[in-house]
Write an enzyme that holds these catalytic residues in place. Structure first.
Site, PDB file in Angstrom:
ATOM      1  N   GLY A 265       0.834  -1.277   0.234  1.00 10.54           N
ATOM      2  CA  GLY A 265      -0.179  -0.094  -0.055  1.00 10.54           C
ATOM      3  C   GLY A 265       1.000   1.290   0.003  1.00 10.54           C
ATOM      4  O   GLY A 265       1.976   1.341  -0.673  1.00 10.54           O
ATOM      5  N   SER A 266       0.423   2.512   0.782  1.00 13.89           N
ATOM      6  CA  SER A 266       1.061   3.704   0.537  1.00 13.89           C
ATOM      7  C   SER A 266       2.480   3.741   1.203  1.00 13.89           C
ATOM      8  O   SER A 266       3.291   4.664   0.989  1.00 13.89           O
ATOM      9  CB  SER A 266       0.236   4.405   1.514  1.00 13.89           C
ATOM     10  OG  SER A 266      -1.039   4.752   0.866  1.00 13.89           O
ATOM     11  N   THR A 267       2.997   2.609   2.090  1.00  5.00           N
ATOM     12  CA  THR A 267       4.284   2.493   2.191  1.00  5.00           C
ATOM     13  C   THR A 267       5.160   2.586   1.111  1.00  5.00           C
ATOM     14  O   THR A 267       6.473   2.795   1.144  1.00  5.00           O
ATOM     15  CB  THR A 267       4.511   1.534   3.480  1.00  5.00           C
ATOM     16  OG1 THR A 267       4.178   0.194   2.810  1.00  5.00           O
ATOM     17  CG2 THR A 267       3.849   1.893   4.565  1.00  5.00           C
TER      18      THR A 267
END
Length: 440
Positions: A265-267
């Site tokens: 995801g956003s990481t």
């Protein structure tokens, strides 16, 4: 005579010694596992194995009764071991504490012998359980670092040889030979006990507060790759391993930070941002400058399909955002812009450079390599989704190692638990690639 004495001689000597002697094993103390500051995380309790040489037993009934009472095992079991097994030497019980051995010594039973074995002890119970792992009842590593470094921790067993007659009865006033054991190496880790304590407490709180099924955390030193702390919850007591429930044991002992994959995801946007910055510094006109203001729309359309940002337009989150603002607000469309502008070849260059899709090489068994689709199968929408951490799968360890490289100036270090072996002058097996005095 030449053949018998010279060609066949050594083999005959070995067979003769085997007939003339009986041995009592001298178990090498297993090496300790320590944190970076010397805090003991795994050690040994002195226990003993009790075994019987059947031919040397003079009073079977007395021996059976005594062993059964002192060792707290059934008479039927002891009697069967002594009278019905084919082996000339049988083990009655392992990991017997010293107080019971003292009682047996006072009874002075013929044919009963003792040898020290190791009972692994973990001072902090479930502390670092998914990393340390555990040993078998024979003292062999079965999981975690106990398994990975077993050949170094185990040492080399010795033995005491007693002269016996042909049926194995010890000869009165016979000579004994002693071959000492070589202690296992102690291993000092990069793990810091105090940091690990904080992680354990935080993950336990996360389970309770959020009613989560699992919680995990990893702390790494970006300048060395040393793993300072790693925690997975729920955990289990290393001094009371649930060996009778293999399904539960496998689930609890599995180090999901290293062995399981997921969509980050956003990481993952750290990689996309780093790729853009580096390409801009390299003079790639497709990259965006740090001051560039991106389109404030919440949506992007790729080949007729829409992707959107998780947030709305409140508080101006989608107006006047540069790369820093995009990271702060985790804005999906802006990272889609970056990936589509850089293109598939550039994005995959950085995916490979950050070691996604490959094992990190951490000193731990069962590491997963993640999942990266081959460039030939990637469509535009796939590339757009990769930009914000979907359509790609990584391990938490891969993500941590890559993030360390993004913030330390671009140096990728292999994650590791091992810092050094002690004592320094102890033996090292051949062809390990390790050097004495080597310290990570």
């Amino acid at each position: 005579m030449f053949y018998v004495q010279v060609i066949w001689g050594k083999d005959l000597q070995r067979k003769a010694i085997d007939q003339w002697t009986r041995e009592i094993p001298v178990v090498a103390p297993r090496g300790k596992i320590l944190d970076r500051n010397g805090v003991v995380l795994a050690s040994n309790d002195d226990t003993y194995s009790v075994f019987v040489r059947k031919k040397a037993v003079k009073d079977v009934a007395l021996t059976v009764s005594s062993l059964s009472t002192v060792l707290e095992v059934s008479k039927e079991y002891v009697e069967e071991r002594i009278t019905k097994t084919k082996s000339s030497e049988v083990t009655i019980k392992k990991q017997v504490d010293k107080s019971k051995i003292d009682k047996l010594l006072k009874l002075d039973l013929n044919g009963v012998y003792y040898s020290r074995d190791n009972s692994r002890a973990y001072p902090y119970n479930d502390f670092l359980s998914s990393v340390l792992g555990f040993t078998s009842t024979d003292g062999k590593g079965q999981a975690g670092l106990e398994l990975y470094y077993d050949k170094y921790l185990s040492g080399i067993n010795g033995e005491i040889l007693y002269e016996t007659d042909i049926v194995g009865v010890e000869i009165e006033n016979g000579k004994a030979s002693y071959i000492p054991a070589t202690d296992g190496l102690n291993i000092k880790l990069s793990v810091d006990y105090e940091v690990q304590q904080l992680c354990e407490a935080a993950m336990e709180k996360a389970l309770n507060v959020h009613k989560a099924k699992t919680a995990k955390m990893i702390v790494m030193n970006p300048q060395t790759g040393g793993i300072v702390a790693l925690c997975t919850k729920p955990s289990y007591n290393l001094n009371d391993v649930p060996r009778d429930d293999l399904e539960r044991l496998n689930k609890l002992s599995r180090n999901s930070v290293i062995c399981d994959i997921y969509e980050p995801g956003s990481t993952f946007k750290i990689l996309t941002a780093a790729a853009n910055v580096q390409e801009y510094l390299n003079g790639n006109s497709a990259a965006f400058s740090l001051s560039h203001i991106f389109n404030s729309s919440r949506y992007r359309y790729i080949d007729g399909r829409r992707t959107k940002c998780w947030s709305d337009h409140k508080n101006g989150k989608h107006s006047n955002l540069n790369l820093q603002g995009a990271l702060n607000n985790s804005c999906n469309p802006i990272f889609v812009d970056i990936a589509m502008s850089l293109g598939k070849d550039s994005m995959y260059k950085y995916i490979n450079a950050f070691n996604y899709g490959s094992v990190t090489g951490v000193d731990f068994g069962g590491e997963a390599q993640g999942m990266v689709l081959p460039p030939s199968s990637i469509e535009n929408m796939d590339l757009a989704r990769i930009a914000f951490g979907q359509t790609i799968a990584v391990t938490p360890l891969q993500l941590a190692a890559a993030t360390c490289a993004a913030i330390n100036g671009g140096y990728y270090y292999v994650p590791h638990f091992w810092k050094r072996f002690t004592p320094i002058k102890a033996w090292l097996p051949k062809n390990t690639g390790l050097k004495k005095n080597h310290d990570r």
